[in-house]
Design a protein around this motif. Sequence first.
Motif, PDB file in Angstrom:
ATOM      1  N   SER A 123       0.806  -1.217   0.000  1.00  0.00           N
ATOM      2  CA  SER A 123       0.000   0.000   0.000  1.00  0.00           C
ATOM      3  C   SER A 123       0.840   1.268   0.000  1.00  0.00           C
ATOM      4  O   SER A 123       0.433   2.287  -0.575  1.00  0.00           O
ATOM      5  CB  SER A 123      -0.971  -0.006   1.177  1.00  0.00           C
ATOM      6  OG  SER A 123      -0.312  -0.308   2.380  1.00  0.00           O
ATOM      7  N   LEU A 124       2.031   1.254   0.612  1.00  0.00           N
ATOM      8  CA  LEU A 124       2.888   2.441   0.605  1.00  0.00           C
ATOM      9  C   LEU A 124       3.320   2.828  -0.808  1.00  0.00           C
ATOM     10  O   LEU A 124       3.627   3.989  -1.080  1.00  0.00           O
ATOM     11  CB  LEU A 124       4.133   2.217   1.467  1.00  0.00           C
ATOM     12  CG  LEU A 124       3.924   2.080   2.973  1.00  0.00           C
ATOM     13  CD1 LEU A 124       5.261   1.830   3.658  1.00  0.00           C
ATOM     14  CD2 LEU A 124       3.253   3.305   3.556  1.00  0.00           C
ATOM     15  N   LEU A 125       3.353   1.846  -1.711  1.00  0.00           N
ATOM     16  CA  LEU A 125       3.728   2.108  -3.098  1.00  0.00           C
ATOM     17  C   LEU A 125       2.560   2.658  -3.916  1.00  0.00           C
ATOM     18  O   LEU A 125       2.753   3.113  -5.046  1.00  0.00           O
ATOM     19  CB  LEU A 125       4.241   0.833  -3.767  1.00  0.00           C
ATOM     20  CG  LEU A 125       5.583   0.291  -3.297  1.00  0.00           C
ATOM     21  CD1 LEU A 125       5.829  -1.092  -3.886  1.00  0.00           C
ATOM     22  CD2 LEU A 125       6.727   1.232  -3.662  1.00  0.00           C
ATOM     23  N   GLY A 126       1.353   2.603  -3.363  1.00  0.00           N
ATOM     24  CA  GLY A 126       0.171   3.025  -4.105  1.00  0.00           C
ATOM     25  C   GLY A 126       0.243   4.470  -4.561  1.00  0.00           C
ATOM     26  O   GLY A 126       0.800   5.335  -3.885  1.00  0.00           O
ATOM     27  N   HIS A 180       1.411  -8.342   1.034  1.00  0.00           N
ATOM     28  CA  HIS A 180       1.895  -7.135   0.357  1.00  0.00           C
ATOM     29  C   HIS A 180       2.966  -7.500  -0.666  1.00  0.00           C
ATOM     30  O   HIS A 180       3.954  -8.150  -0.322  1.00  0.00           O
ATOM     31  CB  HIS A 180       2.477  -6.150   1.366  1.00  0.00           C
ATOM     32  CG  HIS A 180       1.465  -5.564   2.294  1.00  0.00           C
ATOM     33  ND1 HIS A 180       1.019  -6.234   3.420  1.00  0.00           N
ATOM     34  CD2 HIS A 180       0.809  -4.378   2.277  1.00  0.00           C
ATOM     35  CE1 HIS A 180       0.139  -5.476   4.053  1.00  0.00           C
ATOM     36  NE2 HIS A 180      -0.010  -4.351   3.382  1.00  0.00           N
ATOM     37  N   GLN A 181       2.768  -7.067  -1.890  1.00  0.00           N
ATOM     38  CA  GLN A 181       3.707  -7.389  -2.964  1.00  0.00           C
ATOM     39  C   GLN A 181       4.459  -6.150  -3.441  1.00  0.00           C
ATOM     40  O   GLN A 181       3.900  -5.060  -3.510  1.00  0.00           O
ATOM     41  CB  GLN A 181       2.953  -7.988  -4.159  1.00  0.00           C
ATOM     42  CG  GLN A 181       2.194  -9.254  -3.811  1.00  0.00           C
ATOM     43  CD  GLN A 181       1.504  -9.866  -5.017  1.00  0.00           C
ATOM     44  OE1 GLN A 181       1.495 -11.070  -5.159  1.00  0.00           O
ATOM     45  NE2 GLN A 181       0.913  -9.056  -5.878  1.00  0.00           N
ATOM     46  N   VAL A 182       5.725  -6.334  -3.746  1.00  0.00           N
ATOM     47  CA  VAL A 182       6.526  -5.296  -4.404  1.00  0.00           C
ATOM     48  C   VAL A 182       6.893  -5.846  -5.779  1.00  0.00           C
ATOM     49  O   VAL A 182       7.757  -6.723  -5.889  1.00  0.00           O
ATOM     50  CB  VAL A 182       7.789  -4.954  -3.605  1.00  0.00           C
ATOM     51  CG1 VAL A 182       8.619  -3.910  -4.343  1.00  0.00           C
ATOM     52  CG2 VAL A 182       7.428  -4.455  -2.209  1.00  0.00           C
ATOM     53  N   PRO A 183       6.230  -5.395  -6.838  1.00  0.00           N
ATOM     54  CA  PRO A 183       6.534  -5.919  -8.179  1.00  0.00           C
ATOM     55  C   PRO A 183       8.007  -5.758  -8.521  1.00  0.00           C
ATOM     56  O   PRO A 183       8.678  -4.819  -8.070  1.00  0.00           O
ATOM     57  CB  PRO A 183       5.659  -5.051  -9.093  1.00  0.00           C
ATOM     58  CG  PRO A 183       4.523  -4.631  -8.216  1.00  0.00           C
ATOM     59  CD  PRO A 183       5.119  -4.433  -6.859  1.00  0.00           C
ATOM     60  N   LEU A 184       8.519  -6.660  -9.326  1.00  0.00           N
ATOM     61  CA  LEU A 184       9.939  -6.667  -9.663  1.00  0.00           C
ATOM     62  C   LEU A 184      10.395  -5.350 -10.279  1.00  0.00           C
ATOM     63  O   LEU A 184      11.514  -4.901 -10.038  1.00  0.00           O
ATOM     64  CB  LEU A 184      10.243  -7.821 -10.619  1.00  0.00           C
ATOM     65  CG  LEU A 184      10.085  -9.237 -10.047  1.00  0.00           C
ATOM     66  CD1 LEU A 184      10.298 -10.273 -11.145  1.00  0.00           C
ATOM     67  CD2 LEU A 184      11.049  -9.468  -8.893  1.00  0.00           C
TER      68      LEU A 184
END
Length: 251
Positions: A123-126, A180-184
């Motif tokens: 969510s922080l990357l949103g 929570h995912q962080v895309p590559l």
Amino acid sequence: MYEDAQTLQRKIKSLDGLFIPAHVFTPFKSLYGKGVLASVTEVFDPYLIDGVEIGLSADTKMADSLKELHRYTLVSNSDAHSLPNIAREYQKIHGSAPTFTSLRKALYQEAGHYISANYGLHSLLGKYYTTTCAQCFTKKEGTTCTVCGASNWIKGVSERIQELMTATKQEHPKRPPYIHQVPLRFLPGLGPKTMNRLLNQFGTEMQILHHVSKDELIEVVNDKIASHIIAARNRTLSIIRGGGGRYGKVR
């Protein structure tokens, strides 16, 4: 042609469809972003909602700050704006078959069907996680922007949820785990060629993000990138918050 929301709900139900509001916290045209002052009942018939999709900048714990959402199954789904991002957010469903009927049963936890996990962008990357200056995208501190002096803000999802909060953490319902995912593509130093090597070796991005061991990764990429992938999996990456329509970044 425009129609009010409850008429749309009734039409969908007459066709035996499912009604799930999408990315409900995003600014501008979403349900809680601009659609309502305080409650879903200002727009929709709450009894004709089959689930709620929470969007990129929130997770299920954030959504459960609103007591009126406790009754609904929360889903996490990607938009189809660009091919690389399709299925970036999804949920794992326990059911009898990959059918519309099974999906309906899972939303209502019927006959042994249920959602067992939600997978979504960290969510922080949103793009709308935090309140940001509409002119220069500086994070909000005070009433005017410390960089350009503007006072026009794009309100972040995290701040909007704080405004709407009606439930304490102790009141949150039991939910499936939210992964929570962080895309590559967000990882520093991981470009298209490295991405292709990883995909050729391990098949899918989800396999790489969640299952491949560090030892296996190091056979394909350098130790730094492998460490980033494992840190993303363990939620130990340092992240600069997104806002104002711009994604966050990994430090």
